[in-house]
Design an enzyme around this catalytic site. Sequence first.
Site, mmCIF file in Angstrom:
data_model
loop_
_atom_site.group_PDB
_atom_site.id
_atom_site.type_symbol
_atom_site.label_atom_id
_atom_site.label_comp_id
_atom_site.label_asym_id
_atom_site.label_seq_id
_atom_site.Cartn_x
_atom_site.Cartn_y
_atom_site.Cartn_z
ATOM 1 N N TYR A 177 0.862 -1.184 0.000
ATOM 2 C CA TYR A 177 0.000 0.000 0.000
ATOM 3 C C TYR A 177 0.895 1.229 0.000
ATOM 4 O O TYR A 177 1.910 1.278 0.719
ATOM 5 C CB TYR A 177 -0.895 0.022 1.243
ATOM 6 C CG TYR A 177 -1.691 1.305 1.404
ATOM 7 C CD1 TYR A 177 -2.962 1.418 0.850
ATOM 8 C CD2 TYR A 177 -1.168 2.409 2.072
ATOM 9 C CE1 TYR A 177 -3.697 2.585 0.977
ATOM 10 C CE2 TYR A 177 -1.890 3.583 2.200
ATOM 11 C CZ TYR A 177 -3.147 3.669 1.654
ATOM 12 O OH TYR A 177 -3.864 4.827 1.771
ATOM 13 N N GLU A 222 -3.110 7.556 -4.173
ATOM 14 C CA GLU A 222 -3.111 6.292 -3.432
ATOM 15 C C GLU A 222 -3.071 5.115 -4.397
ATOM 16 O O GLU A 222 -3.752 5.126 -5.423
ATOM 17 C CB GLU A 222 -4.369 6.211 -2.565
ATOM 18 C CG GLU A 222 -4.510 4.912 -1.775
ATOM 19 C CD GLU A 222 -5.822 4.841 -1.021
ATOM 20 O OE1 GLU A 222 -5.802 4.994 0.203
ATOM 21 O OE2 GLU A 222 -6.874 4.653 -1.670
#
Length: 376
Positions: free
Chosen positions: A101, A185
Amino acid sequence: MDLYEYQAKELFRRHGIPVPRGAVAETPAEARAIAADLNAPVVIKAQVKTGGRGKAGGIRPAAGPVAAEHEAARVLGMDIKGHRARRVLVEAATVPFEEYYAAFLVDRAEGGFLAMVSGQGGVEIEELAASDPGAVVRLPVDPVEGVDADAARLLAAGAGLPEQAAEVLERLWRVLVAEDALLVEVNPLVCTTDQRVVALDGKVTLDDNAAFRHRREAEEPTGGLEDRARAKGLNYVKLDGTVGVIGNGAGLVMSTLDVVAGAGAAPANFLDIGGGASAQVMADGLEIILADPDVRSVLVNVFGGITACDAVANGIVTALELLGERGHGRPIVVRLDGNNAELGRRILDQARHPAVRQVSTMDAAAATAARLAAGA
């Protein structure tokens, strides 16, 4: 402005971030043609501005062109949390060896930038941070120094990412700065079996205040609840819960969301009808909320000031008359206080609508709405 995944990946490509090969289709036939050009197993991905696509069936594998056409037909037109999938992204399937992530964002609380990186990707970052706080590396980023190659290597190493991920992190930071983004993101950022680091997904939120510096594609209406609310001039944001919330004033609505959460339920939306809302505005807001299939109960929390409580009550009655049978299925908990509150309560009492329940305090109203949403 939030971007669709395919738009985010176009920015990534522009800044040298590896992404899977693919293209956007608006029809099943186009999906078949793209899959044929890719000449590989593909993934059909609904293009909607919300999470939970996989759980909703909006991400589907396809072994070849015929399967891609079939799966695209299933996904196109799908409603995912009030967002209708009008396009699909057809991408070559990527087999991850590891998932990570990575995100850079504007940290409003601290008045700066924040890097968030984890060696565990593909899951909700909020859940991961809650269950294993040490799994997410959070690092403030100096606005002047930014993230250069050395800082990216330290960030990757600190989160347990491979060395080759550092270059991708550095380029993600460039996207944030160059595109005037509030959030960049990738979840998951993957390392493939041949050791390539690829952005398998992408989420980008752009700062509308910087739009004059960029030539961007105009945002296209999707026909979802947020677009419908915007067309009516309502300040509405779709959330993931089951209690619909209407209030007057952003501060009161935010407090109401917190009280609903404290009562053990999750809000389904943020909806501020404003300080001078008319009965029609109230009716429009209630109509939007009741159009959300996730909503199991509604909480109307109004403190009368410029917006008088009798106008709110008349709006509720008007909306329920317009909705007819559609307004009978879910309970509506109403708490009125302030200007003309007594008159507003009398209007609702006289209407005797079976869906409406009046409660005198905010805490008790939230608890009632939460209980009704749970079916109790």
